[in-house]
Enzyme design. Sequence first.
Site, PDB file in Angstrom:
ATOM      1  CE  LYS A  13      66.088 -25.467  31.764  1.00  0.00           C
ATOM      2  NZ  LYS A  13      66.141 -23.805  30.904  1.00  0.00           N
ATOM      3  NE  ARG A  88      61.890 -22.493  35.937  1.00  0.00           N
ATOM      4  CZ  ARG A  88      61.413 -23.542  34.711  1.00  0.00           C
ATOM      5  NH1 ARG A  88      62.006 -24.428  35.169  1.00  0.00           N
ATOM      6  NH2 ARG A  88      60.652 -22.769  34.232  1.00  0.00           N
ATOM      7  NE  ARG A 127      60.357 -22.612  23.748  1.00  0.00           N
ATOM      8  CZ  ARG A 127      60.768 -22.910  24.856  1.00  0.00           C
ATOM      9  NH1 ARG A 127      62.230 -23.509  24.776  1.00  0.00           N
ATOM     10  NH2 ARG A 127      59.997 -22.515  25.620  1.00  0.00           N
ATOM     11  NE  ARG A 160      56.568 -24.075  26.852  1.00  0.00           N
ATOM     12  CZ  ARG A 160      57.566 -24.008  27.277  1.00  0.00           C
ATOM     13  NH1 ARG A 160      58.242 -25.366  26.727  1.00  0.00           N
ATOM     14  NH2 ARG A 160      57.747 -23.089  28.586  1.00  0.00           N
ATOM     15  NE  ARG A 171      58.574 -19.568  30.380  1.00  0.00           N
ATOM     16  CZ  ARG A 171      58.207 -19.836  28.938  1.00  0.00           C
ATOM     17  NH1 ARG A 171      58.205 -18.891  28.215  1.00  0.00           N
ATOM     18  NH2 ARG A 171      59.284 -20.824  28.816  1.00  0.00           N
TER      19      ARG A 171
HETATM   20  P1  AMP Z   1      59.321 -24.373  31.193  1.00  0.00           P
HETATM   21  O1  AMP Z   1      59.012 -25.735  30.110  1.00  0.00           O
HETATM   22  O2  AMP Z   1      60.661 -25.068  31.664  1.00  0.00           O
HETATM   23  O3  AMP Z   1      59.779 -23.313  30.553  1.00  0.00           O
HETATM   24  O4  AMP Z   1      58.439 -24.274  31.954  1.00  0.00           O
HETATM   25  C1  AMP Z   1      57.470 -24.394  31.941  1.00  0.00           C
HETATM   26  C2  AMP Z   1      56.455 -23.358  32.692  1.00  0.00           C
HETATM   27  O5  AMP Z   1      56.174 -24.407  33.654  1.00  0.00           O
HETATM   28  C3  AMP Z   1      57.739 -22.054  33.858  1.00  0.00           C
HETATM   29  O6  AMP Z   1      57.276 -20.419  33.383  1.00  0.00           O
HETATM   30  C4  AMP Z   1      56.374 -22.256  35.166  1.00  0.00           C
HETATM   31  O7  AMP Z   1      55.137 -22.140  35.325  1.00  0.00           O
HETATM   32  C5  AMP Z   1      56.330 -23.888  35.649  1.00  0.00           C
HETATM   33  N1  AMP Z   1      57.318 -24.254  35.777  1.00  0.00           N
HETATM   34  C6  AMP Z   1      58.643 -25.538  35.456  1.00  0.00           C
HETATM   35  N2  AMP Z   1      59.071 -25.963  35.744  1.00  0.00           N
HETATM   36  C7  AMP Z   1      59.252 -25.282  37.002  1.00  0.00           C
HETATM   37  C8  AMP Z   1      59.851 -25.655  38.695  1.00  0.00           C
HETATM   38  N3  AMP Z   1      60.917 -26.012  38.628  1.00  0.00           N
HETATM   39  N4  AMP Z   1      59.205 -24.964  39.650  1.00  0.00           N
HETATM   40  C9  AMP Z   1      57.816 -23.841  39.105  1.00  0.00           C
HETATM   41  N5  AMP Z   1      57.570 -23.917  38.387  1.00  0.00           N
HETATM   42  C10 AMP Z   1      58.033 -24.552  37.178  1.00  0.00           C
END
Ligand code: AMP
Length: 219
Positions: A13, A88, A127, A160, A171
């Site tokens: 994404k 999400r 990554r 990360r 996740r």
């Molecule tokens: P991402 O970079 O999108 O993989 O997000 C990293 C982390 O941020 C996730 O594992 C969650 O802990 C948190 N996170 C990101 N987006 C959301 C969301 N829309 N709702 C809840 N937690 C989120």
Amino acid sequence: MNIILLGPQGSGKGTQAALLNARVGVVQVASGDVLRAAIQSASPLGLKAKSYYDVGELVPDELVIGLLIEAIDQVPAGTDVLLDGFPRTVAQARALDAALAERGSTIDKVVELRLPLDVAKERLSGRLVCRTCGAVYNERTRPPRVPRVCDIDGGPLYQRADDYPEAIEKRLKIWERENDALVGYYESRGILERVDAQGSPEDVSRDLLAIFAPSDASA
Ligand code: AMP
């Protein structure tokens, strides 16, 4: 136009958002980036979010919704927005719709990037992300020219905090749990499209452009 990219972590994404930004100027609002900035600022909201983020749990809706609506409000009026990682959950999707409706706006298109979970796992475990520009690499499949150095701006690459095996598993499990309902929510509104995310970033980008900007797709 307001766009949402859905798909498991590792489906590209962020990479696609950067390519679309370069091609058609759409501005990415990524919930992960917004949360990482809040965590780094050590604000009360950021500190609350950190305990969930670090272990790969979803940050509670009441924290995420406010932060993301605020981030969307910062995008200059008239700019096309691409949301990545938000919503999400269906509760987040409903809150987003309500906030946009109050602003006389709406979600125009939702694209689900489809990727088998074993491929997503593989991509996430290798990554690397540039600390300065956010460009995404993979140690095995898309390595930088110089190890741990960004090809674009020479910034340092890092792994990360939530890209370690236990957090990746968690996740992706959460993603599986929430995704069907979310996809169903947008499908029932007739604005959902699906794109195969297994191809190269360039192939996927071409498919996305054909959806968002058909006149640019063949250029
Ligand atoms: P991402 O970079 O999108 O993989 O997000 C990293 C982390 O941020 C996730 O594992 C969650 O802990 C948190 N996170 C990101 N987006 C959301 C969301 N829309 N709702 C809840 N937690 C989120």
